[in-house]
Enzyme design. Structure first.
Site: not given
Length: 448
Positions: A90, A294, A341
């Site tokens: 992350s 996010e 990711d």
């Protein structure tokens, strides 16, 4: 006139590269490009693969319907390897998105020698720090603690991602206009009670009260959904703190049931509500805006193999995508880009007939290969039931887990709006930065 402006920006960036001693070969120099310049909204639904999106689609809308994510115009296969390993972390993934440079798995804005990452633009600044310096409106939004890497790495640099107190301090000092998320315990000195945090939960050892510091810097501090949705029209800077830690409870279904805890705090705003309120503020800036959002629950719930929480988190991320799409319909001078990711938990959907998955019988705990299965309330519970298909039929399904880690997975990056067609069909993680940069500043950063 706009083309002349782009050439000036490109020349300025080129001079900057020369001054700091970067490679001056033509292939590595920022240049004026043919893309249009405008706003950027980057939504990072952490941990999501097409299987995660598929599960959310099936459960909430049915297999023949569309998520907001499905309605985005362009997509590409995302390649997320790091400088020293294949699967993204992350923190390193966020640093790459923020700088356009491959970094090691433990990076939080620093290289392996402890020095600040020089971004692909040639500056020791992230893309958001450049946006702040350029006078653009900026915002970071997170359903987790605000120092989570997906937002924190855009404005902070530390030796470790676990230094939440220092990251939070750098965020408050960053000049970002809108800061929304959880993590009150990292704003307050030890022994100081807060709106959510108990006195013995507060973490700061430097005796700095960041909430008071934020007020001194002109931030309006708020703590609830109602306060967020009723901000005065003239609000320019806001710090929203909506939980002591995360706005969700990332544990297994069984643990949450035992403790009688909800998936998400009932009085905390969703990321879509945070984005909606943020757009009202930042869209007033004539220099444009840059938002990083996010949804962290889609990663954390999946890492706990909590299928119910995971799918709810993906739905919340998709709702935020919907808010962005609606904004772009009114202001097409805006790029929306999404990417994860990594693939959290290796989620896969197992859909079969009601004969094999009776609606009134618990699912098996595991598949034939030993992979754990989840029903709608956890292990050995009733199956999920999809929304209706075109024929009006609903179908049972289970969630199988590859593990509790993050995997390389099959990540898809998507784009919509301004310059969306510039998203490559094969998207290196550094390309996220390049597309955002060219859209924000009108300057293209060639690949190294």
């Amino acid at each position: 006139m706009l083309q002349i402006h782009r050439k000036i920006i490109g020349l300025t960036a080129l001079v900057g590269l020369t001054l700091i001693g970067c490679d001056n070969s033509t292939s590595n120099q920022p240049t004026a490009n043919s893309s249009d310049q405008g706003n950027v909204i980057f939504i990072h639904p952490d941990g999501t693969s097409p299987s995660h999106w598929g599960a959310a689609r099936m459960l909430n809308y049915g297999p023949d319907s569309d998520l907001n994510w499905d309605k985005m115009s362009n997509s590409g296969i995302y390649r997320g390897h790091l400088k020293n390993q294949l699967t993204g972390t992350s923190n390193a993934g966020a640093v790459i998105h923020a700088t356009g440079v491959k970094v090691n798995n433990d990076s939080f804005g620093l290289d392996e020698n402890g020095k600040p990452i020089i971004a692909a633009s040639g500056k020791p600044q992230t893309i958001m720090q450049e946006a702040v310096a350029a006078g653009k409106a900026t915002a970071i939004i997170n359903s987790g603690i605000i120092p989570e890497p997906g937002t924190g790495a855009f404005v902070a640099k530390t030796k470790t991602r676990r230094n939440f107190e220092e990251i939070t301090k750098q965020i408050v000092e960053s000049g970002v206009d809108v800061i929304l998320g959880g993590g009150e315990i990292y704003y307050l000195p030890e022994g100081t009670p807060g709106k959510f945090a108990k006195a013995d939960e507060s973490k700061r050892q430097d005796n700095i009260n960041l909430i008071e510091l934020a007020k001194e810097k002109g931030y309006k501090v708020i703590y609830s959904r109602d306060e967020l949705l009723n901000l005065p029209p003239d609000t320019k800077k806001v710090l929203g703190i909506f939980a002591a830690t995360d706005t969700y409870n990332d544990q297994t279904e069984e643990y949450l049931k035992e403790k009688n805890l909800p998936l998400y705090a009932s009085d905390a705003p969703t990321v879509s509500q945070m984005l909606q309120a943020t757009l009202k503020i930042v869209s007033k800036n004539k220099e444009g805006f840059f938002i990083v959002l996010e949804e962290e629950g889609s990663d954390n719930f999946c890492n706990f193999n909590n299928a119910k929480g995971c799918i709810e988190a993906v739905k919340r991320a998709d709702d935020a995508v919907g808010v962005a799409l609606e904004f772009i319909d009114k202001d097409p001078n805006t790029l929306l880009i999404t990417a994860a990711d990594s693939d959290a938990g290796g989620l896969e959907v197992i859909g079969t007939t009601t004969e094999k998955f009776p609606l009134d019988q618990p699912l098996p705990e595991k598949g034939r290969n030993g992979a754990p299965w989840d029903g709608k309330d956890g292990t050995a519970t009733l199956p999920f039931v999809s929304g209706p298909d075109k024929q009006g039929n609903n179908y049972p399904f289970a969630i199988a887990w590859g593990g509790s880690d993050d995997f390389t997975g099959s990540i898809i990056a998507k784009s919509h709006g301004l310059n969306a067609d510039r998203l490559p069909s094969n998207v290196d993680n550094t390309d996220i930065y390049r597309l955002m940069y060219s859209t924000l500043f009108g300057t293209e950063i060639p690949k190294l």
